[in-house]
Design an enzyme around this catalytic site. Structure first.
Site, short mmCIF file in Angstrom:
data_model
loop_
_atom_site.label_atom_id
_atom_site.label_comp_id
_atom_site.label_asym_id
_atom_site.label_seq_id
_atom_site.Cartn_x
_atom_site.Cartn_y
_atom_site.Cartn_z
N GLU A 209 -5.11 -17.60 -11.34
CA GLU A 209 -4.85 -17.43 -12.85
C GLU A 209 -4.27 -18.90 -13.21
O GLU A 209 -3.69 -19.62 -12.30
CB GLU A 209 -3.69 -16.36 -13.12
CG GLU A 209 -4.37 -15.19 -13.25
CD GLU A 209 -3.17 -14.10 -13.48
OE1 GLU A 209 -3.46 -12.89 -13.35
OE2 GLU A 209 -2.03 -14.57 -13.52
N HIS A 247 11.11 -28.59 -19.68
CA HIS A 247 9.82 -29.31 -19.05
C HIS A 247 9.70 -28.96 -17.70
O HIS A 247 8.69 -29.42 -17.00
CB HIS A 247 9.76 -30.66 -19.27
CG HIS A 247 9.85 -31.09 -20.86
ND1 HIS A 247 8.84 -31.42 -21.40
CD2 HIS A 247 11.00 -31.09 -21.37
CE1 HIS A 247 9.27 -31.79 -22.75
NE2 HIS A 247 10.59 -31.42 -22.57
#
Lengths: 290, 390
Positions: A209, A247
Site C-alpha cells: 500500500e 512534513h
C-alpha cells in the site's frame, strides 16, 4: 512444507472467552487448527469450546505445550498481552486486534524481539497455511493448497489475491496478513526470506500500500536475495495526496511512500508489478508457466 | 488528530517548552483587547488552521500598533487561506492567535516523529529553520540531524550533546537551554501519544533564549481514549462534514472528483478498486470503506453519502466477505434502494463468505438498476461502461 505454522502447530487464544475470540477460535478449529486452550484472567480452570482455559499465558504454555498465540484482547490490552506471551516463551504471537496505540506496540515489539518471539500484526487478518492451519479471521474456504506464498498489508486484498490464484488453478502454501499499522511484527523482508527457503513455495505474491517504505526495503531485498518469481500490487495509485500538517513523516524515510515510487523500485528488482489487483491471478499464472 | 498552533503551545507551556506569550481571538475587537493585554509595540496576528505554509499564504502578519492588530485580524478572520498543504479549496480562518513580537537572531527547526524502520521516535533538527523543511531535506539532507531515542532508556545526556554539537551551538548556557527544551519536547511527545511534533522555526533571541515560534502537533487516534484533555482540543470545523458523518456510522469516506461511486470493504481493497476503475478508463468519485460490521443501515447510509455527490454516474459495490457477510450486504442493498433514491446503475460484486446466498437474494429481488458482476475486473469494467452511459 509451508512457513511458520502447519497442521501440528499448537495454538492458544488470548481473549479466548470474549465474543470475537470465541467466534474466530471456533472457526479456526473447524478449519483444522489445533487450538489447545486459551487464556482469560479469572476464568482459569473452566472449559471453553471443549478446551481448557487458563489465567495466565505461562500456565497455558505449561499446560498445553502451545508455541503460538492468537491475540483477540481489546486494543488497550494488546501490548500487555504480547509481552505476556513473549515472557511465557511463546514463539509466535498473531495479533488480530485493531486500534492498539502505537506507543504501546513500540514497547511490546521491542520486548518481544528481546525474548526471541516473532509477532504478526496487529490489525491484520492473521496467517493461514492452506488446508492445515488458520490463525486469524480470513474466510478459510478460499485458500486451496498450493505453491504460492502470499504477503499482504491489507486484509481484503489478501482474500482477493488468494482467490484469484486459486481460480487460476494454483493454490497457496502460506498466506500472511502483516497489517498496515506504523509498528508491525514480521514484515516483507523476513517473510520473503522464509518463502525463499520453503521448498513448497514456487512463487510469491506481495501486496503493498501507499505510505511508509517497507515495500522499498523489500524491493532491495528481493534484488539481492530472492530467486523465486514475485508478483506485486501496490494499492493507492489513485489515492489523492493527503492533506497534511507537517512534513516530518516523509523526511524520515527519505521517501514519499507513493505507489509509483514503490512500483518502480519493485520493477527494478525484477518483480512482475500489476497495476490492478484484478490482474494478480493472471500474472501468477504467467510467471509459473514460464 | 491534529490541533491548532495555539493549542500545541498550551501543551508546550505545560511541559516547560518556552513560547512567546499569546492569546486566542475569534473577533477583531477581541484581537485588539488581547494585544493590549500582552503589551509591547509589535504583535503577530496568526491564522489558526490545520495546515502549514500559513505565512506564505498571507495568514501570518506583523502589526506595529493596536489598530493595525484589529485591521489585520478583520482581514484574516473569515478569509479562505490556501497553502500548499490545504489543497486548492483552502481553509476558512475562524480564529486568530495574537502573539507578542520576538527578537529573532537565529531560526532553527526541531521536530519529533516516529521512525517506522527503527521503531522508535526520532528527534530531527536543522539550522535551516523557517524554511520549507522538505526542500531542505531534498536539497541539503546533510543539514538535518536525526537522533533516534529508544523509549526504554529515554532522552539521555548524549542525545542532547549530539543535538547541540550537531547544530553548532558552542555557548554552554545556550547548550543547556536547548537540551532542556528538547528533553521536555521528547517527554511531552511520549506522554501525550503524539504522532508528530514540529517547531518551525524554533528561534534564538538576542538574549540567547530559545522560543517555539510555531507549533504543530498530531496525535495517535488509537490512543485518544486515554487523553480526554487532548480529545477536547478537537476542532470539528477542520474536518470534512461528509467524512465526519460517515465516520459516525463506522464508514471511512473521502470524496474525490471522479464519476464512479465506490463502496468497498477494507481500505486496501477500496484503494485497489479505485486503481482498477482508473486502469479501465474510469474515474473514482470517492473512497469508501464500509469496515467489518456492515449492515443494512450502514450500506444505506453509504449510498446516501455517495449520492450526495452530483458527479456520480454509477456505483460499484465491491465486497470480499471475510468477517463481512455478503448476504447482509445484499440485504443492505435492497434496504437502501427503499430508503434512498438510487437513480444511477449499481454494479454489485459480492464474493467470499455467503456469496451464493447473496447472489440469490439479489436475483430474487430483481431491482432494475442493479447489475451483478462476477469478479473485480468484470465489476470495474461494467461500472466504467455504465458511467459512460453504455
Amino acid at each position: 512444507m509451508s512457513i511458520l505454522v502447519n497442521k501440528d502447530t499448537k495454538v492458544i487464544v488470548q481473549g479466548f472467552t470474549g465474543k470475537e475470540g470465541s467466534f474466530h477460535a471456533e472457526q479456526c478449529m473447524a478449519y483444522g487448527t489445533k487450538i489447545v486452550g486459551g487464556v482469560t484472567p479469572n476464568k482459569g480452570g473452566q472449559e471453553h469450546l471443549g478446551q481448557p482455559v487458563f489465567n495466565t499465558v505461562k500456565e497455558a504454555v505449561v499446560g498445553t505445550g502451545a508455541t503460538v498465540s492468537m491475540i483477540f484482547v481489546p486494543p488497550a490490552f494488546v501490548a500487555d498481552a504480547v509481552m505476556e506471551a513473549a515472557a511465557a516463551g511463546i514463539t509466535l504471537a498473531v495479533v488480530i486486534t485493531e486500534g492498539a496505540p502505537v506507543r504501546d506496540m513500540q514497547a511490546a515489539k521491542a520486548f518481544a524481539t528481546k525474548h526471541g518471539m516473532m509477532t504478526i500484526g496487529p490489525n491484520c487478518p492473521g496467517i493461514i497455511t492452506a488446508e492445515e492451519c488458520k490463525i486469524g479471521i480470513m474466510p478459510g474456504a478460499i485458500f486451496k493448497k498450493g505453491n504460492v506464498g502470499l504477503i499482504s498489508k491489507s486484509g481484503t486484498l489478501t482474500y482477493e489475491g488468494a482467490n484469484q490464484v486459486c481460480r487460476e488453478g494454483f493454490g497457496i502454501s502460506t498466506a500472511v496478513g502483516i497489517g498496515g499499522d506504523p509498528i508491525i511484527g514480521l514484515s516483507y523482508k523476513q517473510l520473503l526470506k522464509m518463502f525463499q527457503e520453503d521448498d513448497d513455495t514456487h512463487a510469491i505474491v506481495m501486496i503493498g500500500e501507499i505510505g511508509g517504505d517497507l515495500e522499498i526495503q523489500a524491493a532491495a531485498y528481493i534484488k539481492e536475495n530472492i530467486t523465486k518469481p514475485v508478483v506485486a500490487f501496490i494499492a493507492g495509485q489513485t489515492a489523492p495526496a493527503g492533506k497534511r500538517m507537517g512534513h516530518a513523516g516523509a523526511i524520515i524515510s527519505g521517501s514519499a511512500g507513493t505507489a509509483k515510487e514503490k512500483m518502480d523500485a519493485l520493477k527494478a528488482a525484477g518483480v512482475t508489478v500489476v497495476v490492478s489487483p484484478a490482474e494478480i491471478g493472471k500474472a501468477v499464472k504467467a510467471v509459473l508457466n514460464k | 488528530m491534529n490541533i491548532h498552533e495555539y493549542q500545541a503551545k498550551q501543551i508546550f507551556a505545560k511541559y516547560g517548552v518556552p513560547t512567546p506569550r499569546g492569546i486566542i481571538a475569534n473577533t477583531p475587537s477581541q484581537a485588539m483587547t488581547n494585544a493590549q493585554e500582552l503589551g509591547g509595540d509589535v504583535w503577530v496576528v496568526k491564522a489558526q488552521i490545520h495546515a502549514g505554509g500559513r505565512g506564505l499564504g498571507g495568514g501570518v502578519k506583523l502589526a506595529r500598533s493596536i489598530t493595525e492588530v484589529k485591521e489585520l485580524a478583520s482581514e484574516i478572520l473569515g478569509m479562505t487561506l490556501v497553502t500548499h498543504q490545504t489543497g486548492p479549496e483552502g481553509k476558512l480562518v475562524q480564529k486568530v492567535y495574537i502573539e507578542e513580537g520576538a527578537d529573532i537572531v537565529d531560526e532553527l527547526y526541531l521536530g519529533i516523529v516516529l521512525d517506522r524502520a527503527k521503531e522508535m521516535p526520532v528527534i530531527m533538527a536543522s539550522t535551516e529553520g523557517g524554511m520549507d523543511i522538505e526542500t531542505v531535506a531534498h536539497n541539503t539532507p546533510e543539514k538535518i540531524i536525526k537522533i533516534a531515542v529508544d523509549p526504554f532508556i529515554g532522552f539521555q545526556g548524549f542525545h542532547g550533546r549530539e543535538l547541540v554539537f550537531g547544530l553548532g551551538i558552542t555557548d554552554p548556557k545556550e547548550q543547556s537551554k536547548l537540551i532542556k527544551l528538547a528533553k521536555a519536547l521528547y517527554t511531552l511527545y511520549m506522554e501525550n501519544d503524539a504522532e508528530m511534533i514540529e517547531i518551525n522555526p524554533l528561534i534564538k533571541t538576542g538574549a540567547g533564549d530559545f522560543l517555539a515560534l510555531d507549533g504543530k502537533m498530531g496525535f495517535d487516534d488509537s490512543a485518544l481514549g486515554r487523553h480526554p484533555e487532548v480529545e477536547d482540543m478537537r476542532d470539528i470545523s477542520e474536518e470534512d462534514a461528509d467524512e465526519r458523518e460517515a465516520s459516525q456510522y463506522g464508514l471511512s469516506y473521502i470524496a474525490l472528483d471522479g464519476e464512479i461511486g465506490c463502496m468497498v470493504n477494507g481500505a486496501g481493497l477500496a484503494m485497489g478498486t479505485m486503481d482498477t476503475i482508473n486502469y479501465m478508463g474510469g474515474t473514482p468519485a470517492n473512497f469508501l470503506d464500509v469496515g467489518g460490521s456492515a449492515n443494512a443501515q450502514t450500506v444505506a447510509k453509504g449510498f446516501e453519502i455517495i449520492l450526495k455527490n452530483p458527479n456520480v454516474k454509477a456505483i460499484f459495490v465491491n465486497i470480499f466477505g471475510g468477517i463481512v457477510r455478503c448476504d447482509r450486504i445484499a440485504n443492505g442493498i435492497l434496504e437502501a434502494t427503499k430508503l434512498v433514491d438510487v437513480h444511477v446503475p449499481v454494479i454489485v460484486r459480492l464474493d467470499g463468505t455467503n456469496a451464493i446466498e447473496a447472489a440469490e437474494i439479489l436475483k430474487n429481488a430483481n431491482i432494475p438498476n442493479v447489475i451483478a458482476a462476477t469478479d473485480l475486473g468484470d465489476g470495474a469494467a461494467k461500472a466504467v461502461r455504465a458511467a459512460k452511459g453504455e
